[in-house]
Design an enzyme around this catalytic site. Structure first.
Site, PDB file in Angstrom:
ATOM      1  CD  GLU A   1      -3.836  -5.674   3.714  1.00  0.00           C
ATOM      2  OE1 GLU A   1      -4.646  -4.813   4.104  1.00  0.00           O
ATOM      3  OE2 GLU A   1      -2.604  -5.547   3.799  1.00  0.00           O
TER       4      GLU A   1
ATOM      5  CD  GLU B   1      -2.985  -1.079   2.275  1.00  0.00           C
ATOM      6  OE1 GLU B   1      -2.839  -0.267   3.195  1.00  0.00           O
ATOM      7  OE2 GLU B   1      -3.947  -1.870   2.226  1.00  0.00           O
TER       8      GLU B   1
HETATM    9  O1  IFM Z   1      -4.390  -3.056   8.984  1.00  0.00           O
HETATM   10  C1  IFM Z   1      -4.311  -2.532   7.704  1.00  0.00           C
HETATM   11  C2  IFM Z   1      -3.146  -3.127   6.943  1.00  0.00           C
HETATM   12  O2  IFM Z   1      -1.945  -2.947   7.621  1.00  0.00           O
HETATM   13  C3  IFM Z   1      -3.013  -2.492   5.590  1.00  0.00           C
HETATM   14  N1  IFM Z   1      -4.267  -2.530   4.889  1.00  0.00           N
HETATM   15  C4  IFM Z   1      -5.464  -2.135   5.569  1.00  0.00           C
HETATM   16  C5  IFM Z   1      -5.564  -2.817   6.905  1.00  0.00           C
HETATM   17  C6  IFM Z   1      -6.831  -2.352   7.637  1.00  0.00           C
HETATM   18  O3  IFM Z   1      -6.781  -0.960   7.812  1.00  0.00           O
END
Ligand code: IFM
Length: 459
Positions: free
Chosen positions: A364, A170
């Site tokens: 994710e 990210e």
């Molecule tokens: O916890 C975070 C993760 O570290 C990166 N993506 C989003 C998740 C939820 O906010």
């Protein structure tokens, strides 16, 4: 969009996984020779993190990883996405290697493999070596080479057993929140030109790290970058509405790094999007064309973290010809106040696959809820079950409509340190009592286990 009523099985080789990241679960922030990260000091800044929380102990995964891997095995995941803490391995970010840091990841990887779980390793999920921040961090062009040297070391040590790697997690967030909005470490609030420069160096670091991983690989690696994807979905199936959503998905906002194409186009298409050059104008960094060749490495999949979408609707009064529809009163939101929009796992994979033409891995997806251990000793989280069910049905629908997809990693395997929100937000399939560190699988753990067992037939 209505979810399909009949959801066929997912393919037999589909990767079912769950994810977490070093700083969010490991704890042991100053044990066994680990160097400090920018998050270690950011958490000490008054008011920076909810209720003064920090990752100092977190889930104590550093010591309790055998128990956590046993839970993963019980869950039945085929893959676990973890990240390595860069300053645990290289306390100063470059130079002297911390053998005990490498040993920890050796133990963890071996434990996963002996449980039949394939490790998918992210090199950088935000815990940046403090010593390198002192040298300018991502604003320093050398940061790309520092990152590549670290990647080479990781490949030397682990690529005999680890085949799947992600470079960055990210960039929108560690650059946007970390260098523009000051909400994450290192807490900077730089003007957009500096933000874009840091972002360019991070992308350059990605490219150099891919080259380093491949140059040092001990087997043929599968490599990707896990960006955030916030798809813009159409308000209806009308082709004109879909076209607006597609355009909005790849648009950029001039005052922010929060967009998709700025980060994805250079990596997958070898160029910054024309709309970024136009809207950022003179704020774009100056660089040699060879930088884009480095950034544009061949990747094996399109990895993306998707939590929700926004609905783009036509608007003649807006200069871009669209706006985002407000959520109706009472629209479902998670505890974090993120909208619950399963269509994100349909339109995101569809638009990203169409543009970048690589198989999709959802690295994710998940939600935070207000969970606690009930009087019966269990953790009942019906919202998470419903969320998983709705989102995976939409993902499957995208696959039925031609999107090539390889896997899905639920965020997160266990409750953990949610950055500036501390331990307030619980994203886990497993509940963690932060006083006792007791793990309790939630109802959703057993539901997701059945999804995996039935290859989605129970969705
Ligand atoms: O916890 C975070 C993760 O570290 C990166 N993506 C989003 C998740 C939820 O906010």
């Amino acid at each position: 969009m209505k979810p399909t009523d009949v959801v066929p099985e997912f393919p037999a080789d589909f990767v079912w996984g769950a994810a977490a990241a070093s700083y969010q679960i490991e704890g042991a922030v100053d044990e066994d020779g680990k160097g400090p990260s920018d998050w270690d000091v950011f958490c000490d800044k008054p008011g920076a993190v909810y209720s003064g929380h920090s990752g100092r102990v977190a889930c104590d995964h550093y010591h309790r990883y055998p128990e956590d891997v046993a839970l993963m095995k019980e869950l039945g995941i085929g893959a676990y996405r973890l990240s390595l803490c860069w300053p645990r391995i290289l306390p100063e970010g470059v130079g002297a290697v911390n053998q005990r840091g490498l040993d920890f990841y050796d133990r963890l990887i071996d434990e996963l493999l002996s449980a039949g779980i394939v490790p998918w390793v992210t090199l950088f999920h935000w815990d940046y070596p403090l010593a390198l921040f002192h040298r300018g961090g991502w604003l320093n062009r050398d940061s790309a080479s520092w990152f590549a040297d670290y990647a080479a070391l990781v490949a030397d040590r682990f690529s005999d057993r680890v085949k799947h790697f992600f470079t960055l997690n990210e960039p929108q967030v560690f650059i946007g929140f970390g260098h523009h909005e000051g909400r994450h470490a290192p807490g900077l609030e730089l003007p957009i030109s500096e933000v874009l420069l840091a972002g360019h160096h991070a992308l350059l670091g990605h490219g150099q790290a891919v080259m380093a991983l491949r140059a040092h690989q001990k087997q043929e690696l599968k490599v990707g970058l896990a960006a955030v994807g916030i798809p813009k979905s159409p308000a209806s199936d009308d082709p004109a509405a879909i076209e607006i959503a597609r355009r909005a998905t790849f648009d950029v906002r001039p005052d922010s790094s929060w967009n998709n194409a700025l980060w994805m186009d250079p990596v997958y298409l070898g160029k910054y999007p024309e709309v970024a050059l136009r809207k950022y104008g003179g704020n774009m960094p100056k660089f040699a064309a060879s930088d884009l060749e480095i950034i544009h490495q061949k990747l094996d999949f399109f990895a993306v973290n998707i939590y929700h979408d926004e609905i783009a609707v036509s608007d003649d009064a807006s200069p871009d010809g669209y706006r985002f529809a407000p959520w109706p009163v009472g629209f479902p939101h998670t505890a974090f106040q993120w909208p619950m929009t399963p269509s994100a796992l349909y339109w995101g994979p569809r638009f990203f696959h169409e543009r970048y033409k690589l198989p999709i891995v959802i690295t994710e997806n998940g939600l935070s809820t207000r969970d606690w251990v009930a009087l019966d000793g269990k953790v009942h989280d019906p919202c998470r079950i419903d969320f998983i069910r709705r989102y995976l049905r939409e993902f499957r629908r995208a696959m039925c409509d031609g999107v090539e997809a390889l896997g899905y990693f639920h965020w997160s395997i266990m409750d953990n340190f949610e950055w500036a929100a501390g331990y307030r937000e619980r994203f886990g399939l497993v509940h963690v009592d932060y006083e006792t560190l007791k793990r309790t699988p939630k109802d959703s753990f057993y539901y997701y286990r059945d999804v995996i067992r039935s290859r989605g037939a129970n969705l």
